[in-house]
Design a protein around this motif. Structure first.
Motif, PDB file in Angstrom:
ATOM      1  N   GLY A  95      18.017  43.192  26.235  1.00  0.00           N
ATOM      2  CA  GLY A  95      17.164  44.281  25.851  1.00  0.00           C
ATOM      3  C   GLY A  95      15.965  44.700  26.439  1.00  0.00           C
ATOM      4  O   GLY A  95      15.811  44.039  27.491  1.00  0.00           O
ATOM      5  N   GLU A  96      15.670  45.749  26.294  1.00  0.00           N
ATOM      6  CA  GLU A  96      14.451  46.405  26.960  1.00  0.00           C
ATOM      7  C   GLU A  96      13.705  47.320  26.210  1.00  0.00           C
ATOM      8  O   GLU A  96      14.405  47.898  25.366  1.00  0.00           O
ATOM      9  N   ARG A  97      12.661  47.853  26.387  1.00  0.00           N
ATOM     10  CA  ARG A  97      12.010  48.948  25.813  1.00  0.00           C
ATOM     11  C   ARG A  97      12.554  50.243  26.180  1.00  0.00           C
ATOM     12  O   ARG A  97      12.789  50.615  27.652  1.00  0.00           O
ATOM     13  N   SER A  98      12.557  50.937  25.292  1.00  0.00           N
ATOM     14  CA  SER A  98      12.966  52.331  25.440  1.00  0.00           C
ATOM     15  C   SER A  98      11.857  53.414  25.013  1.00  0.00           C
ATOM     16  O   SER A  98      11.541  53.574  24.061  1.00  0.00           O
ATOM     17  N   LYS A  99      11.533  54.075  26.099  1.00  0.00           N
ATOM     18  CA  LYS A  99      10.531  55.300  25.791  1.00  0.00           C
ATOM     19  C   LYS A  99      11.104  56.383  24.928  1.00  0.00           C
ATOM     20  O   LYS A  99      10.648  56.749  23.965  1.00  0.00           O
ATOM     21  N   GLU A 100      12.234  56.652  25.287  1.00  0.00           N
ATOM     22  CA  GLU A 100      12.969  57.552  24.451  1.00  0.00           C
ATOM     23  C   GLU A 100      13.290  57.422  22.856  1.00  0.00           C
ATOM     24  O   GLU A 100      12.937  58.059  22.216  1.00  0.00           O
TER      25      GLU A 100
END
Length: 75
Positions: free
Chosen positions: A61-66
């Motif tokens: 998992g990771e943060r997605s700005k999009e």
């Protein structure tokens, strides 16, 4: 929580199945919606539970700005 018990959990198997079938990273909201369709709930809030799975190395998992939030996937 012991790792072997964690991997036997029905919610864990459902999330792994959802992410595998998707074939692409899914948002936290989408994972939660798919769990509702299966009439299953995460033991914690969806984001907390997904983060626990990530920390145990079961998912990524990771943060997605999009997508303006976290996205989750399996290899």
């Amino acid at each position: 929580m012991a790792s072997d018990k964690f991997e036997d959990d029905e919610a864990v198997h459902a999330i792994l199945s959802i992410l595998t079938k998707a074939g692409e990273p899914l948002t936290t909201r989408t994972v939660g919606e798919e769990m509702q369709k299966l009439q299953l709930r995460c033991p914690d809030t969806t984001i907390v539970f997904l983060n626990r799975l990530r920390k145990h190395g079961l998912i990524h998992g990771e943060r997605s700005k999009e997508k303006r939030g976290w996205v989750w996937w399996v290899d």
